[in-house]
Motif scaffolding. Structure first.
Motif, PDB file in Angstrom:
ATOM      1  N   LEU A  31       0.824  -1.210   0.000  1.00  0.00           N
ATOM      2  CA  LEU A  31       0.000   0.000   0.000  1.00  0.00           C
ATOM      3  C   LEU A  31       0.860   1.263   0.000  1.00  0.00           C
ATOM      4  N   ALA A  32       1.940   1.234   0.774  1.00  0.00           N
ATOM      5  CA  ALA A  32       2.831   2.399   0.834  1.00  0.00           C
ATOM      6  C   ALA A  32       3.465   2.664  -0.524  1.00  0.00           C
ATOM      7  N   ALA A  33       3.853   1.606  -1.223  1.00  0.00           N
ATOM      8  CA  ALA A  33       4.454   1.768  -2.554  1.00  0.00           C
ATOM      9  C   ALA A  33       3.458   2.395  -3.519  1.00  0.00           C
ATOM     10  N   ILE A  34       2.191   1.975  -3.437  1.00  0.00           N
ATOM     11  CA  ILE A  34       1.166   2.529  -4.324  1.00  0.00           C
ATOM     12  C   ILE A  34       0.904   3.995  -3.994  1.00  0.00           C
ATOM     13  N   LEU A  35       0.724   4.306  -2.705  1.00  0.00           N
ATOM     14  CA  LEU A  35       0.436   5.683  -2.308  1.00  0.00           C
ATOM     15  C   LEU A  35       1.611   6.608  -2.619  1.00  0.00           C
ATOM     16  N   ASN A  36       2.825   6.104  -2.446  1.00  0.00           N
ATOM     17  CA  ASN A  36       3.973   6.952  -2.737  1.00  0.00           C
ATOM     18  C   ASN A  36       4.085   7.218  -4.239  1.00  0.00           C
ATOM     19  N   ARG A  37       3.659   6.271  -5.046  1.00  0.00           N
ATOM     20  CA  ARG A  37       3.621   6.492  -6.496  1.00  0.00           C
ATOM     21  C   ARG A  37       2.609   7.589  -6.835  1.00  0.00           C
ATOM     22  N   VAL A  38       1.452   7.563  -6.153  1.00  0.00           N
ATOM     23  CA  VAL A  38       0.469   8.642  -6.319  1.00  0.00           C
ATOM     24  C   VAL A  38       1.085   9.966  -5.908  1.00  0.00           C
ATOM     25  N   ASN A  39       1.791   9.959  -4.778  1.00  0.00           N
ATOM     26  CA  ASN A  39       2.376  11.167  -4.211  1.00  0.00           C
ATOM     27  C   ASN A  39       3.357  11.838  -5.173  1.00  0.00           C
ATOM     28  N   HIS A  40       4.020  11.054  -5.996  1.00  0.00           N
ATOM     29  CA  HIS A  40       4.997  11.602  -6.930  1.00  0.00           C
ATOM     30  C   HIS A  40       4.430  11.819  -8.333  1.00  0.00           C
ATOM     31  N   SER A  41       3.126  11.508  -8.495  1.00  0.00           N
ATOM     32  CA  SER A  41       2.554  11.585  -9.843  1.00  0.00           C
ATOM     33  C   SER A  41       1.371  12.529  -9.978  1.00  0.00           C
ATOM     34  N   TYR A  42       0.601  12.738  -8.909  1.00  0.00           N
ATOM     35  CA  TYR A  42      -0.651  13.481  -9.014  1.00  0.00           C
ATOM     36  C   TYR A  42      -0.761  14.520  -7.897  1.00  0.00           C
ATOM     37  N   ASN A  43      -1.550  15.561  -8.168  1.00  0.00           N
ATOM     38  CA  ASN A  43      -1.849  16.585  -7.169  1.00  0.00           C
ATOM     39  C   ASN A  43      -3.161  16.212  -6.483  1.00  0.00           C
ATOM     40  N   LYS A  44      -3.067  15.476  -5.379  1.00  0.00           N
ATOM     41  CA  LYS A  44      -4.258  14.991  -4.709  1.00  0.00           C
ATOM     42  C   LYS A  44      -4.133  15.163  -3.197  1.00  0.00           C
ATOM     43  N   HIS A  45      -5.279  15.076  -2.536  1.00  0.00           N
ATOM     44  CA  HIS A  45      -5.315  15.111  -1.071  1.00  0.00           C
ATOM     45  C   HIS A  45      -5.553  13.689  -0.562  1.00  0.00           C
ATOM     46  N   ILE A  46      -4.601  13.181   0.214  1.00  0.00           N
ATOM     47  CA  ILE A  46      -4.685  11.834   0.763  1.00  0.00           C
ATOM     48  C   ILE A  46      -4.852  11.920   2.274  1.00  0.00           C
ATOM     49  N   ILE A  47      -5.824  11.197   2.802  1.00  0.00           N
ATOM     50  CA  ILE A  47      -6.017  11.081   4.253  1.00  0.00           C
ATOM     51  C   ILE A  47      -5.815   9.620   4.619  1.00  0.00           C
ATOM     52  N   ASP A 103       5.100  15.248   1.913  1.00  0.00           N
ATOM     53  CA  ASP A 103       4.304  15.833   0.843  1.00  0.00           C
ATOM     54  C   ASP A 103       5.175  16.115  -0.376  1.00  0.00           C
ATOM     55  N   GLU A 104       4.826  15.524  -1.494  1.00  0.00           N
ATOM     56  CA  GLU A 104       5.492  15.826  -2.762  1.00  0.00           C
ATOM     57  C   GLU A 104       4.471  16.565  -3.621  1.00  0.00           C
ATOM     58  N   LYS A 105       3.860  15.901  -4.584  1.00  0.00           N
ATOM     59  CA  LYS A 105       2.775  16.538  -5.318  1.00  0.00           C
ATOM     60  C   LYS A 105       1.487  16.516  -4.506  1.00  0.00           C
ATOM     61  N   CYS A 106       1.359  15.533  -3.634  1.00  0.00           N
ATOM     62  CA  CYS A 106       0.141  15.376  -2.838  1.00  0.00           C
ATOM     63  C   CYS A 106       0.234  16.092  -1.494  1.00  0.00           C
ATOM     64  N   LEU A 107      -0.934  16.431  -0.965  1.00  0.00           N
ATOM     65  CA  LEU A 107      -1.070  16.840   0.428  1.00  0.00           C
ATOM     66  C   LEU A 107      -1.539  15.610   1.189  1.00  0.00           C
ATOM     67  N   ILE A 108      -0.753  15.175   2.195  1.00  0.00           N
ATOM     68  CA  ILE A 108      -1.052  13.930   2.894  1.00  0.00           C
ATOM     69  C   ILE A 108      -1.235  14.198   4.380  1.00  0.00           C
ATOM     70  N   ASN A 109      -2.412  13.895   4.896  1.00  0.00           N
ATOM     71  CA  ASN A 109      -2.705  13.985   6.323  1.00  0.00           C
ATOM     72  C   ASN A 109      -2.797  12.580   6.892  1.00  0.00           C
ATOM     73  N   LEU A 121     -14.697  12.309   4.932  1.00  0.00           N
ATOM     74  CA  LEU A 121     -15.415  12.693   3.719  1.00  0.00           C
ATOM     75  C   LEU A 121     -15.732  14.182   3.685  1.00  0.00           C
ATOM     76  N   ARG A 122     -15.701  14.832   4.850  1.00  0.00           N
ATOM     77  CA  ARG A 122     -15.953  16.281   4.911  1.00  0.00           C
ATOM     78  C   ARG A 122     -14.648  17.076   4.812  1.00  0.00           C
ATOM     79  N   GLU A 123     -13.540  16.393   4.601  1.00  0.00           N
ATOM     80  CA  GLU A 123     -12.234  17.049   4.601  1.00  0.00           C
ATOM     81  C   GLU A 123     -11.615  17.114   3.205  1.00  0.00           C
ATOM     82  N   ASP A 124     -12.480  17.065   2.188  1.00  0.00           N
ATOM     83  CA  ASP A 124     -12.080  17.221   0.784  1.00  0.00           C
ATOM     84  C   ASP A 124     -10.983  16.249   0.364  1.00  0.00           C
ATOM     85  N   PRO A 125     -11.159  14.951   0.614  1.00  0.00           N
ATOM     86  CA  PRO A 125     -10.126  13.998   0.195  1.00  0.00           C
ATOM     87  C   PRO A 125     -10.336  13.527  -1.238  1.00  0.00           C
TER      88      PRO A 125
END
Length: 385
Positions: free
Chosen positions: A142-158, A170-176, A195-199
């Motif tokens: 899971l960490a490998a997948i999320l880190n790939r997202v983090n370096h590829s897309y501008n997204k908010h991850i919770i 935080d790279e391209k993503c904002l991660i809480n 779901l109320r935190e714009d993820p």
């Protein structure tokens, strides 16, 4: 006692181990390449074990341990070494297991996972479940997948975790990242709040109850990408387990929802390689029109065949297909493949004529001079240096 703990953990790291085991009225043990080995002859007294746990937990955590008879938390050795800890009572007193969490998040390639798993970082919405027994590498995948997202897309991850394991920058993503007990009280309460935190993406550490599963399905239905884990062996059992957790009157609703939002299931089994390391044998189910139909109509027994047939077109694969490839590549032996196969007899037929694929065994790095200074091994030391 805490100073000794740190030496044990440094020894574990130096020997590329995965887990440190401490048990009252027993010897210290470490797991290296899947094998549990005794670390010296020191005998841990029950009182010393209690004192150690007091030293590495907060007052509130120690009270929780006494009330619940088990406790999960994180332990930081240094900047490079974090551990997931589970402490629990047993008949001799307290026991604890320290699982090493790599400081560097490995890539899909470094983990030698199937290339199709990279695609899970590219999907916009849906539910993805990573499954396997404890210690099979679910969190790492899971960490490998999320880190790939983090370096590829501008997204908010919770992330909602128990406890926080891999720490993301935080790279391209904002991660809480939120930890159970410290940042939220329960998964089924934290998920509606998320779901109320714009993820864009929500990681739920584990599907523990029907309320959490219901909310995860709802989140996926409303356009979010949800990742979570289950302790199941394969895709078919995963679907059966999720549906079976609900009362009979609700199972059809859950089945139809799963058929709609379940994008994929990644199931893992760690197997021994020919050089005495370990690698993940992986089953990958990707939702297709046929898979959705099978789930919706309750024809779960047909899912393994659908996974196998989708290999060339969709990149899906069964455990036995992956084990066959690992043997062909000389990574694992035929014997190990057959021991871990879903259908050993069918796999044996496929393996006939390709040879064992065995290669010479490798070696692993032992302790550095500094570590040897830190810890003096006894004559009957069982850790191979």
């Amino acid at each position: 006692m805490r100073a000794k703990l740190n030496v044990y953990l440094k020894t574990l790291v130096a020997n590329k181990g995965s887990d440190l085991h401490l048990k009252a009225n027993s010897h210290v043990r470490v797991r290296i390449h899947g094998v549990l080995k005794k670390l010296g002859n020191e005998f841990i007294e029950p009182a010393a074990m209690v004192e150690l746990i007091r030293q590495i937990t907060t007052a509130d955590q120690f009270v929780e341990l006494q009330e619940n008879k088990a406790l999960d938390f994180a332990y930081i050795l240094d900047e490079a070494s974090r551990f997931r800890v589970n402490v629990f009572y047993q008949m001799e007193g307290l026991s604890a297991v320290f699982r090493l969490i790599p400081s560097k998040i490995p890539t899909v390639d470094e983990l030698r996972l199937p290339q199709v798993i990279k695609k899970f970082a590219d999907i916009p919405r849906g539910l993805v479940l990573v499954t396997g027994v404890t210690g099979s590498g679910k969190s790492t995948t899971l960490a490998a997948i999320l880190n790939r997202v983090n370096h590829s897309y501008n997204k908010h991850i919770i992330t909602l975790e128990d406890p926080i394991e891999f720490v993301y920058k935080d790279e391209k993503c904002l991660i809480n990242q939120r930890s159970l007990g410290n940042d939220f009280n329960s998964f089924h309460e934290a998920l509606p709040a998320a779901l109320r935190e714009d993820p864009d993406i929500i990681l739920v550490g584990e599907m523990r109850d029907t309320e959490t599963i219901d909310m995860a399905l709802h989140a996926a239905n409303t356009g979010h990408l949800v990742f979570s884990t289950l302790h199941t062996l394969d895709a078919k059992e995963t679907i059966d387990r999720v549906i079976g957790m609900f009362p009979e009157g609700e199972q059809n609703r859950v089945r139809q929802s799963l058929a709609s939002v379940l994008y994929g299931v990644i199931s893992q089994r760690l197997v021994r390689t020919v050089d005495n390391a370990r690698i993940a044998a992986v089953e990958v189910m990707i939702r297709t029109a046929r898979i959705s139909e099978l789930i919706a109509e309750g024809r779960d027994f047909e899912i393994p065949d659908a996974i196998a047939e989708g290999k060339d077109i969709y990149g899906s694969q069964t455990f036995d297909q992956h084990l066959f490839e690992l043997v062909q590549e000389g990574i694992i032996s035929e014997e190990i493949a057959l021991e871990n196969a879903t259908s050993p007899s069918d796999l044996k037929l496929r393996l006939e004529g390709i040879g064992s694929g065995s290669v010479a065994g490798g070696s692993r790095k032992g302790l550095s001079a500094a570590e040897l200074d830190a810890y003096t091994f006894k004559d009957d030391e069982e850790v191979e240096l």
